[in-house]
Design an enzyme around this catalytic site. Structure first.
Site, PDB file in Angstrom:
ATOM      1  N   LYS A 134       0.869  -1.338   0.045  1.00 53.82           N
ATOM      2  CA  LYS A 134      -0.046  -0.065  -0.113  1.00 53.82           C
ATOM      3  C   LYS A 134       0.677   1.323   0.215  1.00 53.82           C
ATOM      4  O   LYS A 134       0.512   2.266   0.588  1.00 53.82           O
ATOM      5  CB  LYS A 134      -0.931  -0.039   1.192  1.00 53.82           C
ATOM      6  CG  LYS A 134      -1.891  -1.278   1.150  1.00 53.82           C
ATOM      7  CD  LYS A 134      -2.724  -1.347   2.669  1.00 53.82           C
ATOM      8  CE  LYS A 134      -3.518  -2.844   2.413  1.00 53.82           C
ATOM      9  NZ  LYS A 134      -4.130  -3.236   3.741  1.00 53.82           N
ATOM     10  N   ASP A 157      -9.155  -5.251  -0.857  1.00 56.86           N
ATOM     11  CA  ASP A 157      -8.540  -4.225  -0.056  1.00 56.86           C
ATOM     12  C   ASP A 157      -8.446  -3.229  -0.846  1.00 56.86           C
ATOM     13  O   ASP A 157      -7.464  -3.062  -1.569  1.00 56.86           O
ATOM     14  CB  ASP A 157      -7.549  -4.842   0.623  1.00 56.86           C
ATOM     15  CG  ASP A 157      -6.856  -3.673   1.854  1.00 56.86           C
ATOM     16  OD1 ASP A 157      -7.279  -2.595   1.485  1.00 56.86           O
ATOM     17  OD2 ASP A 157      -6.239  -4.404   2.683  1.00 56.86           O
TER      18      ASP A 157
END
Length: 361
Positions: free
Chosen positions: A177, A253
């Site tokens: 991320k 996600d």
């Protein structure tokens, strides 16, 4: 249609979020994973995204092979940190780790039925040893599976490799991320290349532009513009738009669009025909795991054909190539619009007037 999260039953009174969702397409896709025509679900507040991707999907149906989506690699990563007294000790420890890969693969298999250790990479900074483990994770995106396996490997290393001590189970060398060069170079998740060859007539009639204009714009905007802006292993117009909408609709996600939107658009004028490709090395997607038990997610994955009885991993691979094809549709449509003065803003103004946003009028 809206996509909603489940209302919490824990008594904490968590609210429900609603995001508009529409099915767009169908897209025509071929390649080494799937040959299909299917609509795709996009959950977004940016309403012009639906017709934009829809235009790209229409183009895919006007070409012989549609969008050719090639899966070239897949691996989920987790990095750990161990500390030594100095660089010499850290280097010795790194050599010991690479010498025991078979042991580490056995440790990995004991931690999970589906995780397989593919490779280990390392980086040394002073006395710090960063270890990047790369795993195959079946149909799961693999966040928890990779971390669980890395935790077991780390415990094994601390018990068997002399001269090191625990630093962290997560060391930012994965990288999760965050936009980094290492993910663009080595890949994280599914690495997919989507490409299409659009005949000159379709480019003119449907995209209202030319291959030459698109190739020039891609060079000047996506390549040079991104270089001047300091982009990291990335040169594209708006991969994140399509990925976020696709991820939210399929239970992924959503924060993984940070590395997922790293990618490169290449455009060529081939005697008037248009070659257009999107390379996405970091698609972190799964057809099972956290988030997939929600009713709307399960229904969407089934409609996409990603909940079928297939060999382990094939449903997630299908999901990844459909995500990449969706990105190409939106990227192609937007860049075509940007070759024509005023077209982009006219479309946004027309499509967003109903939102009540005073700035949209």
């Amino acid at each position: 249609m809206t996509v909603t999260t489940d209302t919490a039953r824990s008594g904490q009174g968590l609210a429900t979020a609603a995001i508009p969702l529409r099915w767009v397409g169908p897209l025509r896709v071929s390649g080494n994973v799937a040959t299909t025509e299917t609509e795709v679900p996009l959950a977004t507040y940016e309403t012009p995204l639906w017709p934009s991707v829809g235009r790209g999907a229409k183009i895919s149906r006007l070409t012989e092979d549609g969008i050719r989506a090639t899966l070239v690699d897949e691996r989920m990563t987790r990095s750990v940190l161990v500390e030594a007294t100095d660089a010499t000790a850290a280097h010795a420890a790194a050599r010991a780790v690479h010498a025991t890969l078979d042991e580490l693969r056995a440790v990995t298999r004991r931690s999970s039925r589906y995780a397989e250790l593919l490779a280990v990479r390392h980086e040394i900074a002073g006395p710090l040893l960063f270890l990047r483990f790369e795993f195959s994770t079946g149909d799961a995106s693999g966040h928890n599976m990779a971390t669980l396996a890395a935790d077991a490997i780390l415990a094994h290393l601390l018990a068997t490799v002399p001269g090191i001590r625990y630093g962290s189970i997560s060391a930012n060398y994965c990288t999760d991320k965050k936009a980094t060069a290492i993910n663009g170079i080595l890949g994280r998740g599914k690495n997919v290349i989507a490409e299409i060859l659009v005949p000159r007539r379709v480019v003119t009639d449907r995209l209202h532009t030319t291959a030459a204009k698109l190739a020039a714009l891609n060079t000047n905007k996506n390549l040079v513009g991104t270089l001047l802006a300091g982009g990291i292993r990335s040169a594209n117009a708006h991969y994140a738009n399509m990925l976020l909408a696709f991820y939210l609709a399929t239970g992924q996600d959503a924060a993984n669009i940070v590395e997922g939107s790293q990618g490169v658009t290449l455009v060529e004028d081939r005697d008037g025909d248009l070659y257009f490709s999107c390379t996405l090395p970091n698609l972190v997607v799964g057809s099972v795991g956290n988030g997939k038990g929600l009713d709307f997610v399960d229904a969407n994955l089934r409609r996409l054909g990603c909940q079928e009885e297939r060999p382990v991993g094939d449903n997630a691979r299908r999901l990844a190539v459909l995500a990449a094809a969706t990105v190409l549709c939106g990227e192609l449509s937007l860049l075509a619009a940007q070759t024509n003065p005023g077209e982009l803003m006219k479309a946004h103004t027309r499509l967003e007037r109903h939102t009540g946003d005073p700035h949209a009028h």
